[in-house]
Write an enzyme that holds these catalytic residues in place. Structure first.
Site, PDB file in Angstrom:
ATOM      1  N   ASP A 105      49.146  47.682 -92.101  1.00  0.00           N
ATOM      2  CA  ASP A 105      49.951  46.695 -92.774  1.00  0.00           C
ATOM      3  C   ASP A 105      51.376  47.254 -92.774  1.00  0.00           C
ATOM      4  OD1 ASP A 105      50.601  44.520 -94.619  1.00  0.00           O
ATOM      5  OD2 ASP A 105      50.652  46.054 -96.171  1.00  0.00           O
ATOM      6  N   LEU A 106      52.366  46.434 -93.034  1.00  0.00           N
ATOM      7  CA  LEU A 106      53.752  46.904 -93.056  1.00  0.00           C
ATOM      8  C   LEU A 106      54.260  47.158 -94.476  1.00  0.00           C
ATOM      9  CD1 LEU A 106      55.320  44.506 -90.380  1.00  0.00           C
ATOM     10  CD2 LEU A 106      54.532  46.861 -90.066  1.00  0.00           C
ATOM     11  N   ASP A 107      54.411  46.077 -95.246  1.00  0.00           N
ATOM     12  CA  ASP A 107      55.036  46.161 -96.566  1.00  0.00           C
ATOM     13  C   ASP A 107      54.175  46.934 -97.556  1.00  0.00           C
ATOM     14  OD1 ASP A 107      56.997  44.539 -95.434  1.00  0.00           O
ATOM     15  OD2 ASP A 107      56.085  42.697 -96.191  1.00  0.00           O
ATOM     16  N   SER A 121      50.481  41.946 -90.444  1.00  0.00           N
ATOM     17  CA  SER A 121      51.200  41.664 -91.683  1.00  0.00           C
ATOM     18  C   SER A 121      51.277  40.165 -91.940  1.00  0.00           C
ATOM     19  CB  SER A 121      52.619  42.234 -91.595  1.00  0.00           C
ATOM     20  OG  SER A 121      53.358  41.935 -92.750  1.00  0.00           O
ATOM     21  N   ARG A 122      51.281  39.807 -93.221  1.00  0.00           N
ATOM     22  CA  ARG A 122      51.438  38.404 -93.604  1.00  0.00           C
ATOM     23  C   ARG A 122      52.914  38.018 -93.723  1.00  0.00           C
ATOM     24  NH1 ARG A 122      46.701  39.575 -96.694  1.00  0.00           N
ATOM     25  NH2 ARG A 122      45.029  38.154 -96.112  1.00  0.00           N
ATOM     26  N   ASP A 176      47.598  48.250 -98.492  1.00  0.00           N
ATOM     27  CA  ASP A 176      47.740  48.417 -99.942  1.00  0.00           C
ATOM     28  C   ASP A 176      47.183  47.243-100.737  1.00  0.00           C
ATOM     29  OD1 ASP A 176      50.078  46.880 -98.905  1.00  0.00           O
ATOM     30  OD2 ASP A 176      50.573  46.781-101.027  1.00  0.00           O
TER      31      ASP A 176
END
Length: 165
Positions: free
Chosen positions: A12-14, A71-72, A128
């Site tokens: 995931d990114l954020d 990622s969303r 996360d």
């Protein structure tokens, strides 16, 4: 300690590799400050990678693991620019972004990589958000991370040794 590497590591990114939301907190254009190793957006907002990201990516790459992102994000152009400016393009093989589930992202990543499904592949999602643990239903390991610190070397080692899935 015996390490078992995945074939594919999905990140995931954020709040997994950087401590911000790319689609709501960053305003283009962004620049990279090489001396201080951070990004700066047009309003002066500073973003650094979480401390262990590069170490984890280096180890994965050295052990032949394919690294991808999911990622969303609503702003893929910003996320792509952030990945490029941080120099992560040399690690990341492909990405799937958009407003849908991580299961959908991973299925599309597998298609991009030329796989019909995940059978026989060891895949790990580092994320996360607890809601994404549903990837386990498609045979993907879910490595839950603390959003205040992102991916850490210890989380990574725990996963490789089988302590965290």
């Amino acid at each position: 300690m015996t390490k078992t590497y995945p074939d594919i590591a999905v990140f995931d990114l954020d709040y997994t590799i950087w401590p911000t939301y790319a689609d709501t907190n960053i305003t283009m254009p962004i620049s990279y400050d090489e001396k201080n190793e951070h990004l700066l957006d047009s309003y002066g907002y500073i973003v650094k990678l979480f401390p262990d990201v590069l170490r984890v990516f280096e180890d994965l790459k050295a052990n032949g693991v394919v690294i991808v992102t999911a990622s969303r994000t609503w702003a893929p152009e910003i996320a792509a620019d952030m990945l490029a400016k941080f120099g992560l393009g040399k690690y990341v093989t492909c990405s799937e972004w958009g407003e849908r589930s991580k299961k959908g992202h991973i299925k599309d990543i597998l298609k991009k990589l030329g796989y019909k499904n995940s059978d026989g592949l060891k895949i790990a999602l580092f994320d996360d958000e607890g809601r994404n643990k549903d990837v386990r239903t498609i045979g993907v390991d879910f490595v839950y991370l603390d959003s205040s610190v992102g991916v850490t070397w210890q989380d990574y080692l725990d996963y490789l040794s089988g302590k965290k899935k």
